[in-house]
Design an enzyme around this catalytic site. Sequence first.
Site, short mmCIF file in Angstrom:
data_model
loop_
_atom_site.label_atom_id
_atom_site.label_comp_id
_atom_site.label_asym_id
_atom_site.label_seq_id
_atom_site.Cartn_x
_atom_site.Cartn_y
_atom_site.Cartn_z
N GLY A 176 0.81 -1.21 0.00
CA GLY A 176 0.00 0.00 0.00
C GLY A 176 0.84 1.26 0.00
CG PHE A 177 -0.08 4.20 1.72
CD1 PHE A 177 -1.07 5.14 1.51
CD2 PHE A 177 -0.27 3.23 2.70
CE1 PHE A 177 -2.23 5.14 2.29
CE2 PHE A 177 -1.42 3.22 3.48
CZ PHE A 177 -2.41 4.18 3.27
NE ARG A 178 1.26 3.62 -6.79
CZ ARG A 178 0.87 2.94 -7.86
NH1 ARG A 178 1.55 1.87 -8.25
NH2 ARG A 178 -0.18 3.30 -8.54
CG LEU A 179 4.95 2.94 1.56
CD1 LEU A 179 4.57 3.00 3.03
CD2 LEU A 179 6.00 4.00 1.23
CG HIS A 180 5.78 -1.00 -4.49
ND1 HIS A 180 4.46 -1.24 -4.18
CD2 HIS A 180 5.76 -0.03 -5.45
CE1 HIS A 180 3.68 -0.49 -4.93
NE2 HIS A 180 4.45 0.27 -5.70
#
Length: 200
Positions: A176-180
């Site tokens: 989520g939130f581009r916190l890959h």
Amino acid sequence: MTDPLHAEALDTFGRLLEEAGATGMADPNAMTVATAGSDGRPSARTVLLKSFDARGFAFYTHLDSPKGRDLRANPHAALLFLWRHLREAGVQVRIEGDVVQVDAAEADAYFASRPRMSQLGAWASTQSATLASREAFDARLAEVEARFEGSEVPRPPGWGGFRVVPVSFEFWYGAGFRLHERWCYERGGEGRWTKRMLYP
């Protein structure tokens, strides 16, 4: 012997492929293959991975298709597997590498394992060439069926496989939130592999 980090990357890929298959999704072995011809122009299409091991990742095609011509002129490729519904927010695997042609015995063995109609279709198709009508293709298919009626269908001339021999893997775990989370494995000039984490 296989470098331990190379073996780790292959094992990680294998476990992810099994995980994707266990979801019931269609064609978990579908992958985008990106190539470039001698002119440097890129091209991409989706094909099915048919095998992988320490030697690389193999798929099959008409050798005179656009991708076949690209790979013979410029034997390098990039592969992309995208499993959107895996884990928290999807998983991608990117593989880049050099390309070699699968040997004749291996191509013969794979071709013999295909459904008969797929074998006949490989004879009837001049892959990616202009087709006048569907009826024209159906007529070619009927001719091929009659030709091989009552006998095994051999592998057509000009039909074979390519193996992508990895020089890098990237495992991308969506969050989520581009916190890959991203892990990169790379083969150095002496054949030794390294592993590092990448920023999202």
